[in-house]
Write a protein that holds these residues in place. Structure first.
Motif, PDB file in Angstrom:
ATOM      1  N   PRO A  61       0.825  -1.207   0.000  1.00 51.95           N
ATOM      2  CA  PRO A  61       0.000   0.000   0.000  1.00 51.95           C
ATOM      3  C   PRO A  61       0.861   1.261   0.000  1.00 51.95           C
ATOM      4  CG  PRO A  61      -0.072  -1.084   2.148  1.00 51.95           C
ATOM      5  CD  PRO A  61       0.709  -1.970   1.232  1.00 51.95           C
ATOM      6  N   SER A 120      -1.757   5.738   3.181  1.00 52.39           N
ATOM      7  CA  SER A 120      -3.085   5.375   2.680  1.00 52.39           C
ATOM      8  C   SER A 120      -3.962   4.767   3.769  1.00 52.39           C
ATOM      9  CB  SER A 120      -2.975   4.385   1.516  1.00 52.39           C
ATOM     10  OG  SER A 120      -2.535   3.117   1.977  1.00 52.39           O
ATOM     11  N   GLU A 161      -4.144   1.709   4.377  1.00 49.66           N
ATOM     12  CA  GLU A 161      -4.496   0.359   3.949  1.00 49.66           C
ATOM     13  C   GLU A 161      -3.532  -0.651   4.575  1.00 49.66           C
ATOM     14  OE1 GLU A 161      -5.764  -1.697  -0.243  1.00 49.66           O
ATOM     15  OE2 GLU A 161      -3.969  -0.444  -0.274  1.00 49.66           O
ATOM     16  N   SER A 162      -4.058  -1.726   5.140  1.00 46.26           N
ATOM     17  CA  SER A 162      -3.213  -2.767   5.727  1.00 46.26           C
ATOM     18  C   SER A 162      -2.653  -3.655   4.622  1.00 46.26           C
ATOM     19  CB  SER A 162      -4.018  -3.617   6.713  1.00 46.26           C
ATOM     20  OG  SER A 162      -4.933  -4.444   6.012  1.00 46.26           O
ATOM     21  N   ASP A 204      -2.928  -6.851   4.477  1.00 50.18           N
ATOM     22  CA  ASP A 204      -3.979  -7.818   4.128  1.00 50.18           C
ATOM     23  C   ASP A 204      -4.990  -7.208   3.156  1.00 50.18           C
ATOM     24  OD1 ASP A 204      -2.882  -9.858   5.637  1.00 50.18           O
ATOM     25  OD2 ASP A 204      -4.117  -9.432   7.399  1.00 50.18           O
ATOM     26  N   ASP A 205      -5.375  -5.949   3.417  1.00 50.08           N
ATOM     27  CA  ASP A 205      -6.300  -5.281   2.504  1.00 50.08           C
ATOM     28  C   ASP A 205      -5.661  -5.092   1.130  1.00 50.08           C
ATOM     29  OD1 ASP A 205      -8.209  -5.111   4.502  1.00 50.08           O
ATOM     30  OD2 ASP A 205      -7.687  -3.040   5.046  1.00 50.08           O
ATOM     31  N   TYR A 206      -4.365  -4.785   1.124  1.00 51.48           N
ATOM     32  CA  TYR A 206      -3.649  -4.576  -0.135  1.00 51.48           C
ATOM     33  C   TYR A 206      -3.659  -5.842  -0.990  1.00 51.48           C
ATOM     34  CZ  TYR A 206       0.111  -3.973  -3.469  1.00 51.48           C
ATOM     35  OH  TYR A 206       0.846  -3.945  -4.628  1.00 51.48           O
ATOM     36  N   TRP A 207      -3.237  -6.972  -0.390  1.00 51.49           N
ATOM     37  CA  TRP A 207      -3.175  -8.176  -1.224  1.00 51.49           C
ATOM     38  C   TRP A 207      -4.569  -8.671  -1.602  1.00 51.49           C
ATOM     39  CZ3 TRP A 207      -5.298 -12.771   0.073  1.00 51.49           C
ATOM     40  CH2 TRP A 207      -5.347 -13.167   1.405  1.00 51.49           C
ATOM     41  N   ALA A 208      -5.555  -8.448  -0.735  1.00 51.70           N
ATOM     42  CA  ALA A 208      -6.923  -8.850  -1.091  1.00 51.70           C
ATOM     43  C   ALA A 208      -7.436  -8.023  -2.280  1.00 51.70           C
ATOM     44  CB  ALA A 208      -7.846  -8.680   0.108  1.00 51.70           C
ATOM     45  N   ARG A 209      -7.107  -6.732  -2.300  1.00 52.10           N
ATOM     46  CA  ARG A 209      -7.490  -5.878  -3.428  1.00 52.10           C
ATOM     47  C   ARG A 209      -6.776  -6.325  -4.702  1.00 52.10           C
ATOM     48  NH1 ARG A 209      -4.986  -1.474  -5.199  1.00 52.10           N
ATOM     49  NH2 ARG A 209      -3.829  -1.118  -3.257  1.00 52.10           N
ATOM     50  N   ARG A 210      -5.497  -6.644  -4.580  1.00 50.63           N
ATOM     51  CA  ARG A 210      -4.744  -7.124  -5.744  1.00 50.63           C
ATOM     52  C   ARG A 210      -5.328  -8.434  -6.267  1.00 50.63           C
ATOM     53  NH1 ARG A 210       0.808  -6.080  -6.461  1.00 50.63           N
ATOM     54  NH2 ARG A 210       0.538  -7.551  -8.174  1.00 50.63           N
ATOM     55  N   ARG A 211      -5.694  -9.335  -5.359  1.00 49.65           N
ATOM     56  CA  ARG A 211      -6.285 -10.631  -5.747  1.00 49.65           C
ATOM     57  C   ARG A 211      -7.621 -10.436  -6.445  1.00 49.65           C
ATOM     58  NH1 ARG A 211      -5.641 -15.782  -6.575  1.00 49.65           N
ATOM     59  NH2 ARG A 211      -7.403 -16.457  -5.426  1.00 49.65           N
TER      60      ARG A 211
END
Length: 108
Positions: free
Chosen positions: A66, A70, A72-73, A75-82
């Motif tokens: 992130p 921002s 953004e954690s 975990d939130d970053y990789w979930a958004r990327r996924r």
């Protein structure tokens, strides 16, 4: 012909190397077995790296994650990327010098 090994073999080797060295390595999300990108979460360093193109034009592990400030954690970053790239593998490493293990395995 592509000289890269299938992604599932690279991820398996990384998991084994880290676990054999006394660390913990887990797959948080499985992507495409043959050609998925690999995002590595370095738990002890609280950062993310992935295979990309280095300044010399060769494969390298490049910082990701992130944007600063921002909120953004990881975990939130990789979930958004996924969500945008379902072929993406997400591997978490909990070991000292995790980037070295990732570089030796993914780039080696």
């Amino acid at each position: 012909m592509n000289a890269r090994l299938p992604t599932h073999l690279v991820v398996s080797a990384l998991l084994r190397r880290v676990n054999d060295a006394g660390g913990i390595a887990v797959v948080r999300a499985r992507g495409d077995a043959d050609a998925g990108a690999i995002l590595v979460v370095l738990e002890l360093e609280d950062r993310v790296v992935e295979r990309g193109i280095g300044p010399d034009g060769n494969d390298a592990l490049v910082p990701s994650g992130p944007k600063a400030g921002s909120g953004e954690s990881l975990d939130d970053y990789w979930a958004r990327r996924r969500a945008r790239d379902p072929d993406l593998w997400v591997v978490a490493l909990d070991i000292v010098d995790g980037q070295r293990f990732a570089a030796e395995t993914i780039l080696g």
